[in-house]
Design an enzyme around this catalytic site. Structure first.
Site, short mmCIF file in Angstrom:
data_model
loop_
_atom_site.label_atom_id
_atom_site.label_comp_id
_atom_site.label_asym_id
_atom_site.label_seq_id
_atom_site.Cartn_x
_atom_site.Cartn_y
_atom_site.Cartn_z
N GLY A 42 0.84 -1.19 0.00
CA GLY A 42 0.00 0.00 0.00
C GLY A 42 0.87 1.23 0.00
N HIS A 43 0.69 2.08 -0.98
CA HIS A 43 1.43 3.33 -1.04
C HIS A 43 0.43 4.47 -0.92
CE1 HIS A 43 4.88 1.11 -2.54
NE2 HIS A 43 4.18 0.68 -3.56
P1 GTP Z 1 5.37 2.79 1.02
O1 GTP Z 1 4.56 1.58 1.32
O2 GTP Z 1 6.81 2.66 1.32
O3 GTP Z 1 5.06 3.43 -0.29
O4 GTP Z 1 4.93 3.86 2.05
P2 GTP Z 1 3.48 4.19 2.50
O5 GTP Z 1 2.84 5.02 1.46
O6 GTP Z 1 2.77 2.98 2.98
O7 GTP Z 1 3.92 4.97 3.75
P3 GTP Z 1 3.06 5.91 4.64
O8 GTP Z 1 1.58 5.66 4.47
O9 GTP Z 1 3.65 5.96 5.97
O10 GTP Z 1 3.53 7.21 3.93
C1 GTP Z 1 2.74 7.82 3.17
C2 GTP Z 1 2.28 9.09 3.85
O11 GTP Z 1 3.40 9.77 4.39
C3 GTP Z 1 1.71 9.92 2.75
O12 GTP Z 1 0.66 10.68 3.26
C4 GTP Z 1 2.90 10.73 2.33
O13 GTP Z 1 2.53 11.93 1.73
C5 GTP Z 1 3.59 10.94 3.67
N1 GTP Z 1 5.03 11.19 3.52
C6 GTP Z 1 5.93 10.62 2.66
N2 GTP Z 1 7.13 11.18 2.80
C7 GTP Z 1 6.99 12.12 3.78
C8 GTP Z 1 7.87 13.04 4.40
O14 GTP Z 1 9.05 13.13 4.05
N3 GTP Z 1 7.34 13.82 5.39
C9 GTP Z 1 6.05 13.76 5.80
N4 GTP Z 1 5.62 14.53 6.78
N5 GTP Z 1 5.20 12.90 5.23
C10 GTP Z 1 5.66 12.11 4.25
P1 IMP Z 2 1.53 -10.80 3.70
O1 IMP Z 2 2.54 -10.31 2.74
O2 IMP Z 2 0.17 -10.16 3.49
O3 IMP Z 2 1.48 -12.29 3.77
O4 IMP Z 2 1.97 -10.32 5.16
C1 IMP Z 2 3.12 -10.84 5.78
C2 IMP Z 2 3.79 -9.80 6.68
O5 IMP Z 2 4.31 -8.75 5.87
C3 IMP Z 2 2.83 -9.11 7.67
O6 IMP Z 2 3.54 -8.79 8.84
C4 IMP Z 2 2.43 -7.84 6.94
O7 IMP Z 2 2.04 -6.82 7.84
C5 IMP Z 2 3.73 -7.50 6.22
N1 IMP Z 2 3.54 -6.74 4.98
C6 IMP Z 2 3.22 -7.21 3.76
N2 IMP Z 2 3.18 -6.24 2.85
C7 IMP Z 2 3.48 -5.10 3.49
C8 IMP Z 2 3.63 -3.74 3.08
O8 IMP Z 2 3.48 -3.35 1.92
N3 IMP Z 2 3.97 -2.85 4.06
C9 IMP Z 2 4.17 -3.24 5.33
N4 IMP Z 2 4.06 -4.50 5.77
C10 IMP Z 2 3.71 -5.42 4.86
MG MG Z 3 2.96 0.97 2.48
#
Ligand code: GTP
Ligand code: IMP
Ligand code: MG
Length: 333
Positions: A42-43
Site C-alpha cells: 500500500g502506497h
Molecule cells: P510505502 O509503502 O513505502 O510506499 O509507504 P506508504 O505510502 O505505505 O507509507 P506511509 O503511508 O507511511 O507514507 C505515506 C504518507 O506519508 C503519505 O501521506 C505521504 O505523503 C507521507 N510522507 C511521505 N514522505 C513524507 C515526508 O518526508 N514527510 C512527511 N511529513 N510525510 C511524508
Molecule cells: P503478507 O505479505 O500479506 O502475507 O503479510 C506478511 C507480513 O508482511 C505481515 O507482517 C504484513 O504486515 C507484512 N507486509 C506485507 N506487505 C506489506 C507492506 O506493503 N507494508 C508493510 N508491511 C507489509
Molecule cells: Mg505501504
C-alpha cells in the site's frame, strides 16, 4: 537513470510511494514498472490536496506520459487493479504481464483468517496463498483472464526495448528488505524476496541492467503485523513523538522504533544500494518542514543525515520534508 530500482530499506511503508512519484515526475521515465509481492502493498501519495492510495498499479502514475507496468513476478487481484485503473483514469497506459499470477477468492479466504492472519499478521490480501499456488504451479495466469486482455503485454521485452533506446525506466519495489522471504525476519515476512535482486527478477531485468539502486529509509522505523522490532517503543511514547501511523492496506496501527543504523547498513549491503532516500525528516525535526535545500536544514538534522552516510557509506540523495510530492530535497546532480 536510465534504470533506477527503488526499494524499501526497513519493513515497508518507508514512504516509497512519495519518492517514486517524485522520481516519476522529475526524471521522465518512459516506463514505471512494479515488482514485489502483490496487493499486500500500500502506497499513499499526496499531490496538492489529493490523496491517492495504490495497491496494484505503480505509484508513478502521476506522470501522465509514462507507461505503467506490472511484472510477471507480481500476483494480481483483477478487482483491485480494475478499480485503480478506473480511479486514476489510466486504462490506455496500464499493462500487466501475460504471466502475472492471479489472486482468486480461495486465496483471499485462506489469507483472511487462521495461521497466516493470526501468527504472521498477514495483510489478508490473498498474496501469500497465491504465491504458494504459484510454487505448486496451479495458479491461474493473467493471460487466462478475459477482463485483463486489453492490458496484456510482455513486460521484460518492453523494458529491454526501452533501455536499448536509452529511455529511462523506473522500477518500483514494494514491502521492505526485512520482510524478504530470504533475508527478512522469517517467518514474519512476506511471501517473496523483495530486495533489489528479487524486484529485478520479478520484471525481467538482469543484474547488469541496473544503473542505480535507491534504498528508502524513513527517519524512524515502523512495522505492521508481528515479528521483532528492535527498540520498539510503547504506543503512548510513539504517539507523544508524533510517529503514530495507520497502515494503508490494513488500517492497523504501526509499531515504531528509533532509526536503526545497523539495520540500515545491512539493507544497503543486501540491496547493493548506490543511493539513499530518507523520508519524514520533518517528523523528526519539525523545523525542517517543506524545506527544499540542504543548507536550510537545522544542524541537528544535518548531523542525522551525515551520521547515516558515515555509517552506511552511501550518500543520501533525496530527503523528504513533508507529505507533498514537492516537499523534497534533491541532492543528485
Ligand atoms: P510505502 O509503502 O513505502 O510506499 O509507504 P506508504 O505510502 O505505505 O507509507 P506511509 O503511508 O507511511 O507514507 C505515506 C504518507 O506519508 C503519505 O501521506 C505521504 O505523503 C507521507 N510522507 C511521505 N514522505 C513524507 C515526508 O518526508 N514527510 C512527511 N511529513 N510525510 C511524508
Ligand atoms: P503478507 O505479505 O500479506 O502475507 O503479510 C506478511 C507480513 O508482511 C505481515 O507482517 C504484513 O504486515 C507484512 N507486509 C506485507 N506487505 C506489506 C507492506 O506493503 N507494508 C508493510 N508491511 C507489509
Ligand atoms: Mg505501504
Amino acid at each position: 537513470m536510465p534504470s533506477t530500482v527503488v526499494v524499501g530499506g526497513f519493513f515497508g511503508d518507508e514512504g516509497k510511494g512519495k519518492i517514486i512519484s517524485y522520481l516519476a515526475q522529475n526524471d521522465n521515465p518512459s516506463i514505471v514498472v512494479r515488482g514485489g509481492a502483490g496487493p499486500n502493498a500500500g502506497h499513499t501519495i499526496e499531490d496538492g490536496n489529493k490523496k491517492y492510495k495504490v495497491r496494484m498499479l505503480p505509484s508513478g502514475f502521476l506522470n501522465k506520459k509514462a507507461r505503467l507496468m506490472i511484472g510477471p513476478g507480481v500476483v494480481v487481484h483483477p478487482d483491485v487493479l480494475h478499480k485503480e485503473i478506473e480511479e486514476f483514469g489510466t486504462a490506455q497506459r496500464s499493462f500487466v504481464d501475460n504471466n502475472c499470477g492471479i489472486i482468486e477468492k480461495t486465496h483471499t479466504d485462506a489469507d483472511g483468517g487462521g495461521r497466516l492472519k493470526e501468527k504472521i499478521g498477514s495483510t489478508g490480501s490473498g498474496t501469500g496463498p497465491a504465491n504458494a499456488d504459484r510454487a505448486m504451479r496451479t495458479l491461474k495466469m493473467a493471460k487466462e483472464i478475459p477482463s485483463l486482455k486489453p492490458y496484456l503485454i510482455d513486460v521484460a521485452q518492453e523494458l529491454h526495448t526501452a533501455l536499448d533506446a536509452e529511455e529511462n525506466v523506473l522500477v518500483e519495489g514494494t514491502q521492505g528488505t526485512f520482510l524478504s522471504l530470504w533475508h527478512g525476519t522469517y517467518p514474519f515476512v512476506t511471501s517473496k524476496d523483495v530486495t533489489a535482486s528479487g524486484i529485478c527478477a520479478d520484471i525481467g531485468l538482469g543484474p547488469k541492467n541496473v544503473d542505480d539502486v535507491m534504498v528508502v529509509f524513513k527517519s524512524y522505523v515502523t512495522r505492521v503485523g508481528t515479528g521483532t522490532l528492535q527498540g520498539e517503543l510503547p504506543m503512548d511514547e510513539v504517539a507523544k513523538r508524533g510517529w503514530s501511523e495507520i497502515g494503508t492496506v490494513t488500517g492497523r496501527q504501526r509499531r515504531a522504533a528509533e532509526f536503526d543504523f545497523a539495520l540500515a547498513k545491512r539493507a544497503v549491503m543486501l540491496n547493493s544500494a548506490t543511493q539513499i532516500a530518507l523520508t519524514k525528516l520533518d517528523v523528526l525535526f519539525p523545523e525542517c518542514a517543506h524545506k527544499n535545500s540542504f543548507e536550510d536544514l537545522s544542524a541537528a538534522a544535518k548531523k542525522f543525515i551525515t551520521d547515516i552516510e558515515d555509517k552506511t557509506d552511501v550518500a543520501v540523495m533525496l530527503i523528504g520534508t513533508g507529505p507533498g510530492v514537492t516537499d523534497i530535497i534533491d541532492l543528485r546532480e
